[in-house]
Design a protein around this motif. Sequence first.
Motif, mmCIF file in Angstrom:
data_model
loop_
_atom_site.group_PDB
_atom_site.id
_atom_site.type_symbol
_atom_site.label_atom_id
_atom_site.label_comp_id
_atom_site.label_asym_id
_atom_site.label_seq_id
_atom_site.Cartn_x
_atom_site.Cartn_y
_atom_site.Cartn_z
ATOM 1 N N GLY A 199 -19.473 2.758 24.579
ATOM 2 C CA GLY A 199 -18.780 3.445 25.655
ATOM 3 C C GLY A 199 -18.245 2.451 26.663
ATOM 4 N N ASP A 200 -17.972 2.931 27.855
ATOM 5 C CA ASP A 200 -17.371 2.119 28.909
ATOM 6 C C ASP A 200 -18.069 2.442 30.214
ATOM 7 N N PHE A 201 -18.519 1.402 30.924
ATOM 8 C CA PHE A 201 -19.134 1.616 32.234
ATOM 9 C C PHE A 201 -18.372 0.801 33.268
ATOM 10 N N ASN A 215 -21.108 9.799 36.862
ATOM 11 C CA ASN A 215 -20.667 8.820 35.870
ATOM 12 C C ASN A 215 -21.378 7.486 35.994
ATOM 13 N N TYR A 272 -22.813 -0.624 25.192
ATOM 14 C CA TYR A 272 -23.414 0.518 24.522
ATOM 15 C C TYR A 272 -23.404 1.740 25.443
ATOM 16 N N ASN A 273 -23.240 2.899 24.855
ATOM 17 C CA ASN A 273 -23.335 4.153 25.601
ATOM 18 C C ASN A 273 -24.797 4.589 25.595
#
Length: 532
Positions: A137-139, A63, A145-146
């Motif tokens: 997205g989520d980091f 991930n 941005y994804n």
Amino acid sequence: MFKKIQAKLQTFAGAMMVPIILLVMVGFFVGIGSAFTNYILEPGGFFYNIFSMLASCGFFFMNTLSMWFAVAIAFTLAKKEKGWAAFAGLVLFFTYTAGIGNWASLNGVTQETIAIENLMASGMTMEAAMNYNALFGDFLGIFTYNMGMFSGLIVGLVAALVHNKFVDTKLPEMFGFFAGTKTVIIMVTILSVPLAIITYYVWPFIGGALQAITTFIGESGLLGTFVFGTLDKALLPFGLHHLIAFPIEYSKVGGTMTIDGVVYEGVKNIINGQAASKTATGYITRNFTNGRLLFQLGGIPGAALAMYKCANKENRKAVASLLLPAVFTLMMVGISEPFEYTFLFAAPQLYWLVYAPLCGICYVLAEITKISINGTALFFMIPNLFQPQKVHAMSALWLIPLMFVVYYAVFRFMIVKFDLQTPGRGEAQVHLFSKKEYREKDGANTVSTAEDSLEARIIEALGGPENIETVTNCATRLRVTVKDDSIVASDDDWKNYLKAVGVVRGDKSLQIIYGVQVQNITTKVKDILNID
């Protein structure tokens, strides 16, 4: 110009291989850990908790893969002070990632506003809303941005460029604390602002292009599979094959799949997600890697046998000693270069016109017969032993021996028909010359034999310590940049006297193929040169 571009691409592709150890760990940790927690052990016990933690480690690496690419690429491409370069890559990655989300929020784009129902309420069609939503997205809790692995590639490259530009910066004495490596950290932090803003406006177009490529690959069927498989091998001699393989394996270019409510991008990540899932009944059949199973365990051993049979009888023992270790390495860990370079330079037409297309056909056959397995080399297939119910590979039981026969017949026909100088035929050399033989060879003064160690002779073959600028390696290649490539030893010298399998040359750069022992060679070369 072409050689300069090729050299830079080779270096970049080699840098992408650095985090490969994490990708190997993902497969083992997720595959084995999930097998024990899903099917073997009851929840709550000590060993259940241990294997659960192993699986969690694997998912963490997967991930956060973009972050590790940023650090690894910055580290690898830095010419000096590599530790500081890696730190700069990490700093830039987080400031850049957060910066994109911050700029998006300043423009009214948040997790709430990109919800598909909200986008449709604003007038978007369902398809347009889904495509736009997929861009984000989520980091690690950061809305951004994804971009998948591409954010890591961008950050790693930019961090390395900034580091190499400013690492030797000198400042007035009163600001001396901020000179050199500290200047690099300051510069990447400042640069993250315009880089994030530019990305905010540019990435939707790049993301749309990637979606189009994904659609093309998905709709092209077996043709796309064949093209990928052929190019994967055709680009290997140039050291550029990772550039086509990694996006397929670790980004949305290779497809997406929702597993237990989680979206996975890239065929390798999808397979790891399926390995961890209780509900998954098998692995994807179009994973663009299953074809390697057929030529690594069947085709290449058949080709090796053909080379052995076509060698002069007096040379067959030497040919066998050359090919057997290469084939064993290939079957165990999937590194094919030691074998491929045994005939690439002697018979390039055999490589590009026969070998690469045959490998492409293997990918197609694996897809047609729906082979579904985790890993394609024996060592990396170990996790399958713990989840055999997810493996669908009965067709491999007859395809592997079939490809052995096909490769053997085609290689033997081509070698004999066109009198190709594969190892052991005609004047082709199949042994490593001794130091005495080398000293007696007329004109062979490009390699010093003053030192007994292979690494010392490698340095001399590169023109001496003063001619060497950088030394790195990937899984099988010693990667070197030099000041003057005209004084570097010839390809024949590398292969005949310095135990190399082959050499790939760029503009003032070399990739010297040594196989799996290259890491030890690189370390000793750096020790001699006193390179950090």
